[in-house]
Motif scaffolding. Structure first.
Motif, PDB file in Angstrom:
ATOM      1  N   ASP A   6       0.869  -1.174   0.000  1.00 42.97           N
ATOM      2  CA  ASP A   6       0.000   0.000   0.000  1.00 42.97           C
ATOM      3  C   ASP A   6       0.905   1.222   0.000  1.00 42.97           C
ATOM      4  O   ASP A   6       1.971   1.208   0.624  1.00 42.97           O
ATOM      5  N   LEU A   7       0.498   2.271  -0.690  1.00 42.71           N
ATOM      6  CA  LEU A   7       1.345   3.454  -0.687  1.00 42.71           C
ATOM      7  C   LEU A   7       0.592   4.706  -1.066  1.00 42.71           C
ATOM      8  O   LEU A   7      -0.468   4.660  -1.698  1.00 42.71           O
ATOM      9  N   SER A   8       1.164   5.841  -0.651  1.00 43.36           N
ATOM     10  CA  SER A   8       0.731   7.163  -1.063  1.00 43.36           C
ATOM     11  C   SER A   8       1.858   7.777  -1.879  1.00 43.36           C
ATOM     12  O   SER A   8       3.023   7.721  -1.468  1.00 43.36           O
ATOM     13  N   LEU A   9       1.525   8.360  -3.035  1.00 44.35           N
ATOM     14  CA  LEU A   9       2.554   8.920  -3.909  1.00 44.35           C
ATOM     15  C   LEU A   9       2.145  10.313  -4.364  1.00 44.35           C
ATOM     16  O   LEU A   9       1.004  10.530  -4.795  1.00 44.35           O
ATOM     17  N   CYS A  10       3.092  11.253  -4.256  1.00 44.10           N
ATOM     18  CA  CYS A  10       2.820  12.645  -4.608  1.00 44.10           C
ATOM     19  C   CYS A  10       3.801  13.120  -5.671  1.00 44.10           C
ATOM     20  O   CYS A  10       5.006  12.881  -5.570  1.00 44.10           O
ATOM     21  N   LEU A  13       0.113  19.929  -6.591  1.00 47.74           N
ATOM     22  CA  LEU A  13       0.484  18.606  -6.071  1.00 47.74           C
ATOM     23  C   LEU A  13      -0.528  17.603  -6.615  1.00 47.74           C
ATOM     24  O   LEU A  13      -1.748  17.808  -6.484  1.00 47.74           O
ATOM     25  N   THR A  14      -0.015  16.547  -7.246  1.00 48.10           N
ATOM     26  CA  THR A  14      -0.880  15.477  -7.749  1.00 48.10           C
ATOM     27  C   THR A  14      -0.650  14.232  -6.904  1.00 48.10           C
ATOM     28  O   THR A  14       0.493  13.803  -6.719  1.00 48.10           O
ATOM     29  N   PHE A  15      -1.745  13.673  -6.391  1.00 46.45           N
ATOM     30  CA  PHE A  15      -1.666  12.525  -5.468  1.00 46.45           C
ATOM     31  C   PHE A  15      -2.389  11.330  -6.068  1.00 46.45           C
ATOM     32  O   PHE A  15      -3.440  11.455  -6.708  1.00 46.45           O
ATOM     33  N   ALA A  16      -1.810  10.150  -5.838  1.00 46.28           N
ATOM     34  CA  ALA A  16      -2.512   8.890  -6.109  1.00 46.28           C
ATOM     35  C   ALA A  16      -2.148   7.930  -4.983  1.00 46.28           C
ATOM     36  O   ALA A  16      -1.013   7.930  -4.500  1.00 46.28           O
ATOM     37  N   GLY A  17      -3.114   7.126  -4.564  1.00 46.72           N
ATOM     38  CA  GLY A  17      -2.874   6.223  -3.447  1.00 46.72           C
ATOM     39  C   GLY A  17      -3.403   4.833  -3.704  1.00 46.72           C
ATOM     40  O   GLY A  17      -4.438   4.657  -4.358  1.00 46.72           O
ATOM     41  N   ALA A  18      -2.683   3.835  -3.203  1.00 47.38           N
ATOM     42  CA  ALA A  18      -3.135   2.448  -3.229  1.00 47.38           C
ATOM     43  C   ALA A  18      -3.464   2.058  -1.791  1.00 47.38           C
ATOM     44  O   ALA A  18      -2.572   1.744  -1.005  1.00 47.38           O
ATOM     45  N   LYS A  19      -4.741   2.185  -1.422  1.00 39.40           N
ATOM     46  CA  LYS A  19      -5.247   1.900  -0.083  1.00 39.40           C
ATOM     47  C   LYS A  19      -4.688   2.846   0.979  1.00 39.40           C
ATOM     48  O   LYS A  19      -4.872   2.611   2.165  1.00 39.40           O
ATOM     49  N   SER A  20      -3.977   3.883   0.557  1.00 38.74           N
ATOM     50  CA  SER A  20      -3.386   4.831   1.505  1.00 38.74           C
ATOM     51  C   SER A  20      -3.833   6.242   1.143  1.00 38.74           C
ATOM     52  O   SER A  20      -3.907   6.586  -0.037  1.00 38.74           O
ATOM     53  N   ASP A  43      -7.150   4.826  -3.771  1.00 35.79           N
ATOM     54  CA  ASP A  43      -8.044   3.803  -4.325  1.00 35.79           C
ATOM     55  C   ASP A  43      -8.094   2.602  -3.389  1.00 35.79           C
ATOM     56  O   ASP A  43      -7.200   2.391  -2.560  1.00 35.79           O
ATOM     57  N   LYS A  44      -9.141   1.787  -3.514  1.00 37.03           N
ATOM     58  CA  LYS A  44      -9.432   0.736  -2.531  1.00 37.03           C
ATOM     59  C   LYS A  44      -8.594  -0.520  -2.710  1.00 37.03           C
ATOM     60  O   LYS A  44      -8.701  -1.445  -1.905  1.00 37.03           O
ATOM     61  N   PHE A  45      -7.785  -0.588  -3.779  1.00 33.74           N
ATOM     62  CA  PHE A  45      -7.003  -1.809  -3.986  1.00 33.74           C
ATOM     63  C   PHE A  45      -5.509  -1.517  -3.841  1.00 33.74           C
ATOM     64  O   PHE A  45      -5.050  -0.388  -4.009  1.00 33.74           O
ATOM     65  N   PRO A  46      -4.710  -2.575  -3.522  1.00 38.79           N
ATOM     66  CA  PRO A  46      -3.274  -2.399  -3.282  1.00 38.79           C
ATOM     67  C   PRO A  46      -2.467  -2.532  -4.568  1.00 38.79           C
ATOM     68  O   PRO A  46      -3.007  -2.770  -5.653  1.00 38.79           O
ATOM     69  N   ILE A  47      -1.161  -2.411  -4.414  1.00 35.20           N
ATOM     70  CA  ILE A  47      -0.207  -2.748  -5.476  1.00 35.20           C
ATOM     71  C   ILE A  47       0.129  -4.228  -5.340  1.00 35.20           C
ATOM     72  O   ILE A  47       0.527  -4.694  -4.276  1.00 35.20           O
TER      73      ILE A  47
END
Length: 426
Positions: free
Chosen positions: A295-299, A308-315, A331-335
């Motif tokens: 799971d991660l948060s990426l900016c 700032l553009t953000f995308a997240g995998a369960k985070s 988003d609700k699913f992981p990597i």
């Protein structure tokens, strides 16, 4: 008896430096130095001097380089240990050296305090290795004798059991030492805090592994396009913790380098999509039911555009603007892991930057810690309230408060997960 060290380096100044920096050990007959200018000369010298304990070896040399020499030394002397001393201290060279049997890696210009400590640690390892080999040889001799007189030698059998116990304890110690060294390798893969501080002077990273090595890691890259800098910062929580989590973190780190630095992909949603495919390929998840992933948060931060553009995998991402908290879900699913949908897509979220805005990305370790008077989890609501309480403070104070509150909450209970919290202000 002097410890014999062989220095293999084609730089003529190195011999003088070694003699000067270790003159006390040489004078006290603690160290005896041999010097070779390349791998071919070193290999011949090693054959003539079987009592060499430690080799200090450069990488780039004429006739035979240090890595090639490294692959040949154990054939001549099975106990000799090599410390690579090179100006090329990137992860690729470190991995090449470690994969070919190096004991440690020291970068040039040489910090002789660090080198001295590394030599001392290596000598201790060589001594233990020789003792273990001698014990093993003695053990085989005793076992042959015990098989013949087993019923009559009860006391000797008991002594042998005790020796086996000591061997197991020594192996456990060796495993722990290996994991401690793995920690150094993992720490070497993390971005330098100075780089992040240079890009974002008002920032902090609160990083607290549960075990010696961690399944949480952070990653940072800065790109330049048409004279404008773009920054990518991410907080990652891999499946598991300890050694399994650390292996996953190395996979994630390598994939992020490939996607962002090699393929030059900077859009957060596309990075997560490529990372997901990369993890599934690396773990062959199309062929098995492995659920490992991250799971991660990426900016993506573009200061020139104030975006700032953000995308997240369960985070998620939490930010404060004019004292008001904003919560952006990932988003609700992981990597990685099981994929039921035909194609996994992630959602980008753009946020206009204004002076004074404070942002936080984090893993779930802080929130999941058991503690307090009732032994309950810290929980996300209490964590958000804590961020709201401290977000206007300077970041050194914020990091100290996060540590203090965590210890106060945890008290005597064990830490249950790796912890990572990253904060920055514009």
């Amino acid at each position: 008896m002097s410890v014999i060290l062989m220095v293999v380096d084609d730089e003529p100044d190195v011999q003088l430096l070694m003699k000067q920096k270790f003159r006390k050990q040489i004078r006290n007959q603690e160290y005896q130095f041999l010097f070779a200018a390349n791998g071919v000369e070193a290999l011949e010298m090693l054959k003539e001097n079987p009592d060499v304990d430690v080799i200090l070896c450069d990488v780039n040399m004429p006739e035979m380089d240090g890595i090639t020499l490294l692959t040949k030394t154990r054939q001549v002397n099975p106990t000799v240990q090599t410390i690579i001393v090179s100006a090329y201290g990137d992860m690729r060279n470190i991995r090449r050296a470690m994969n070919n049997g190096a004991f440690d890696f020291v970068t040039k210009p040489i910090n002789f305090n660090d080198l001295g400590a590394t030599i001392t640690k290596t000598i201790k390892h060589v001594k233990r290795l020789k003792e273990t080999i001698n014990e093993k040889e003695e053990l085989y001799k005793k076992l042959e004798r015990y098989n013949k007189i087993l019923e009559e030698k009860v006391e000797e059998r008991t002594a042998e059991i005790l020796k086996q116990k000591q061997i197991i304890e020594a192996k456990n110690q060796s495993i722990t030492e290996s994991i401690n060294y793995a920690k150094r390798i993992q720490e070497a893969t993390l971005p330098r805090l100075e780089e992040i501080k240079t890009a974002f002077p008002e920032s902090f990273i609160f990083y607290k592994p549960r075990d010696i090595v961690s399944g949480d890691f952070y990653w940072f890259s800065q790109k330049e396009k048409e004279g404008k800098r773009q920054y990518i910062l991410t907080a990652v929580d891999c499946t598991g913790h300890g050694v399994p989590g650390a292996f996953m973190s190395l996979i994630g780190n390598d994939l992020l380098h490939e996607i962002v630095n090699a393929r030059e992909e900077i859009q957060p949603d596309r990075i997560l999509e490529e990372l997901h495919l990369g993890v599934r390929r690396a773990l062959r998840q199309g062929e098995n039911q492995s659920r490992d992933g991250m799971d991660l948060s990426l900016c993506l931060i573009e200061k020139d555009k104030s975006v700032l553009t953000f995308a997240g995998a369960k985070s998620p991402l939490i930010y404060f603007k004019n004292g008001e908290m904003h919560f952006v879900k990932g988003d609700k699913f992981p990597i990685g892991g099981v994929q039921l949908e035909a194609e996994r897509k992630f959602t980008p979220h753009q946020i206009a930057l204004e002076k004074g805005m404070t942002f936080y990305i984090f893993t779930d370790g802080y929130q999941d810690q058991f503690g307090g008077t009732d032994g309950m989890k810290f929980m996300s609501k209490r964590f958000r309230n804590l961020l709201s309480e401290i977000h206007t403070m300077d970041f050194e104070a914020q990091s100290r408060i996060l540590e203090a509150r965590f210890q106060e909450w945890k008290a005597e209970r064990p830490q249950v997960d790796d912890i990572l919290v990253i904060g920055l202000r514009f």
